[in-house]
Structures are given as structure tokens and as C-alpha cells.
Design a protein around this motif. Structure first.
Motif, PDB file in Angstrom:
ATOM      1  N   SER A 150       0.995  -1.175   0.284  1.00 39.15           N
ATOM      2  CA  SER A 150       0.149  -0.031   0.147  1.00 39.15           C
ATOM      3  C   SER A 150       0.440   1.641   0.066  1.00 39.15           C
ATOM      4  O   SER A 150       1.938   1.183   0.554  1.00 39.15           O
ATOM      5  N   GLY A 153      -6.654   3.173  -1.684  1.00 39.81           N
ATOM      6  CA  GLY A 153      -6.720   1.742  -2.412  1.00 39.81           C
ATOM      7  C   GLY A 153      -5.797   2.316  -2.686  1.00 39.81           C
ATOM      8  O   GLY A 153      -5.957   1.797  -4.173  1.00 39.81           O
ATOM      9  N   TRP A 212      -1.531   0.948  -5.184  1.00 37.41           N
ATOM     10  CA  TRP A 212      -1.107  -0.092  -4.283  1.00 37.41           C
ATOM     11  C   TRP A 212      -0.083  -0.277  -5.237  1.00 37.41           C
ATOM     12  O   TRP A 212       0.125   0.434  -6.584  1.00 37.41           O
ATOM     13  N   VAL A 263      -9.109  -6.178  -7.894  1.00 35.77           N
ATOM     14  CA  VAL A 263      -8.379  -4.553  -7.847  1.00 35.77           C
ATOM     15  C   VAL A 263      -8.603  -3.940  -9.823  1.00 35.77           C
ATOM     16  O   VAL A 263      -8.590  -4.265 -10.626  1.00 35.77           O
ATOM     17  N   THR A 314      -7.589  -0.362  -5.571  1.00 35.13           N
ATOM     18  CA  THR A 314      -9.074  -1.386  -4.605  1.00 35.13           C
ATOM     19  C   THR A 314      -9.321   0.385  -4.384  1.00 35.13           C
ATOM     20  O   THR A 314      -9.573   1.472  -3.506  1.00 35.13           O
ATOM     21  N   GLU A 315     -11.149   0.116  -3.832  1.00 37.24           N
ATOM     22  CA  GLU A 315     -11.586   0.344  -2.781  1.00 37.24           C
ATOM     23  C   GLU A 315     -11.409   0.066  -1.155  1.00 37.24           C
ATOM     24  O   GLU A 315     -11.868  -0.331  -0.702  1.00 37.24           O
ATOM     25  N   GLY A 316     -10.842   2.046  -0.761  1.00 33.82           N
ATOM     26  CA  GLY A 316     -10.029   1.563   0.262  1.00 33.82           C
ATOM     27  C   GLY A 316      -9.224   0.689   0.499  1.00 33.82           C
ATOM     28  O   GLY A 316      -8.689  -0.206  -0.692  1.00 33.82           O
ATOM     29  N   GLY A 317      -8.311   1.105   1.309  1.00 31.76           N
ATOM     30  CA  GLY A 317      -7.366   0.507   1.499  1.00 31.76           C
ATOM     31  C   GLY A 317      -6.293   0.309   2.639  1.00 31.76           C
ATOM     32  O   GLY A 317      -7.358   0.710   4.104  1.00 31.76           O
TER      33      GLY A 317
END
Length: 276
Positions: free
Chosen positions: A74, A79, A81, A106, A121-124
Motif C-alpha cells: 500500500s 486504495g 498499491w 483491483v 481498490t475501494e479503500g486500502g
């Protein structure tokens, strides 16, 4: 009652002593700086920028590979990466594993010029701090937490210098890379480090120096992206990594503990390609 008269020389001596103490009390202190911390290791010369005269390492990449598994880490709480390009290039269903049998889909953005890729991603998870602008010195250590052979594991290394990675076949290109000599790995881990691709290369302050992208088992070498490649990938994507302080200090005696913590917090996670 009368006290006896003190001799004159006693009075004069007391005055001299008082004057000396007053004078010494006003002297400027010039203490030496504290010694360096125990265990500090001398490092070699600074590694300069990429050069046309850097030695080359050639890699042949087929158009289609078998099931892909790697590592990502991360760099943004929202989100964002980073991973190695070949882990997700051409993959239609990449996921980040967040638990046993559980993955998060992803979106991939591959750097067409380098061996790095961004995942969204949706949030991380909490981001790892970046140290892409830090000077590099030969002999300095790096630590690579990830999922070699598909299982939690890690490796340690020392910086040797720069080389040029020449990719032939799918995604042909050339780019500067950093070359590290492997100095340690997870106890009991034998053979390839496959699956560690995409892992961060962390310095002793827990900052990301690059992305782990390849190994040479016979030579005991680990290859990572050069810092400028990751910087370019971020700039061209229009994304910025979250600004964070240095991570936890990492040493040869605790890097496996720090690696476990990073995996547990999903700051370092496994990447799978489900369609291959």
C-alpha cells in the motif's frame, strides 16, 4: 566568646579558590558529540544515476505465462498499491488477498515503459513511507517482505549497484534496475523466491526504495526497480502516494517480525491472477 583570628594566608587562599570557581563556571562547554549508535555499519560510495555503461541483464518474457501470484504494498490509504508489472500484466481478474479464500478486485494501471504497476481498490491499508529520493550507497541493506512461493516470507539483501534490465518478448523494453546480493531469507525457505515479485524493498528506516521484480538464484541476486522508475510511474498516473513518516526501524535481527506485522496489517498483501 571570641573566635580566634584566622591567618591572612587562609583568607587569601579562600578568595583565590572562589575566584577560580567563578571563572570556570563561565567557561563555554565544548563537549564532543555522542558516539554513533552501536552496530552502525560503514557503507560504500554513493550509487550514481543510470548510465549507458551499466552492465545488462537479459530476461525473456513469453506472451502467456502460467498462474500468476505475487506481492503488492500500500502507498495510499484510499486504495493505491504498487506491484511488479509482470504479476498483473494481461491479467483480467487480479485480486488482492485480504483473508483466507477472500480477495478484493483491483483495477490495474501498468507502466508501459517500466517494470512497475499501480493497483486501485475501494479503500486500502495504511501506506508504507516512500524513500525514493534518498541517496543510495553500496553495501546498504534492504528488506523484502512478501509471499515467496505463495507463502508468507521475506528476504534481506545488500546493494551492489545498478544494471540495465533488457526485456525480450512480451513488453520488450529496457530500464535501469538496482542489483542486490541476497544476505538472508525466511528460515527453511529453499529454492526460488518466486512470488516475492512486487514486494517493497525497504531500507533500515522502513522506507520504500523500489519494487522487487526478479531474482537470479545461481548468482544470489535480487533485482528491484530503480527509484526514478517508481517516481515516473506515479507522476504519469497522476497519483500521489500519501505522505507518511518513516516506518519501524528494521535490522537483520528483527526484519522477519516487522514483515509479519506488515502482512498482518495488509500493508503488504498477496496478489493473485484468477484468470490464468
Amino acid at each position: 566568646m571570641r573566635f580566634p583570628r584566622l591567618p591572612d594566608w587562609v583568607v587569601y587562599a579562600a578568595i583565590v579558590v572562589a575566584v577560580l570557581f567563578a571563572a570556570l563556571g563561565r567557561d563555554e562547554r565544548a563537549d564532543a558529540p555522542p558516539p554513533p549508535p552501536k552496530g552502525a555499519e560503514p557503507l560504500g560510495e554513493v550509487v550514481g544515476p543510470a548510465s549507458p555503461f551499466d552492465p545488462s541483464v537479459v530476461v525473456d518474457v513469453p506472451a502467456k505465462t502460467g498462474p500468476a501470484a505475487g506481492t503488492a504494498f500500500s502507498i495510499g490509504r484510499a486504495g493505491v498499491w504498487l506491484t511488479a508489472r509482470h504479476v498483473v500484466d494481461g491479467c483480467e481478474k487480479p485480486v488482492i488477498v485480504v483473508g483466507p479464500g477472500t480477495g478484493v478486485a483491483v483495477t490495474v494501471r501498468v507502466d508501459p515503459k517500466g517494470e512497475a504497476a499501480l493497483l486501485f481498490t475501494e479503500g486500502g491499508a495504511a501506506p508504507l513511507p516512500l524513500g525514493l529520493g534518498e541517496p543510495l550507497r553500496r553495501g546498504q541493506r534492504a528488506f523484502h517482505p512478501g509471499f515467496p512461493q505463495g507463502e508468507p516470507g521475506e528476504a534481506s539483501s545488500r546493494l551492489l549497484g545498478r544494471e540495465t534490465l533488457v526485456v525480450r518478448g512480451h513488453g520488450a523494453r529496457s530500464e535501469p534496475v538496482l542489483v542486490w546480493a541476497e544476505t538472508g531469507r525466511t528460515e527453511g525457505l529453499q529454492g526460488t523466491l518466486g512470488g516475492l515479485s512486487g514486494a517493497p524493498a525497504l531500507d533500515a528506516q522502513g522506507r520504500v526504495l523500489g519494487v522487487t521484480i526478479a531474482e537470479s538464484p545461481r548468482r544470489g541476486r535480487i533485482y528491484t526497480t530503480a527509484p526514478e522508475i517508481v517516481t515516473r510511474t506515479l507522476l504519469e498516473s497522476g497519483r500521489r502516494a500519501d505522505a507518511t513518516d518513516s516506518g519501524d526501524p528494521i535490522t537483520p535481527s528483527n526484519y522477519f517480525i516487522v514483515s509479519d506485522d506488515l502482512r498482518r496489517e495488509l500493508q503488504v498483501a498477496q496478489v493473485l491472477c484468477l484468470d490464468r
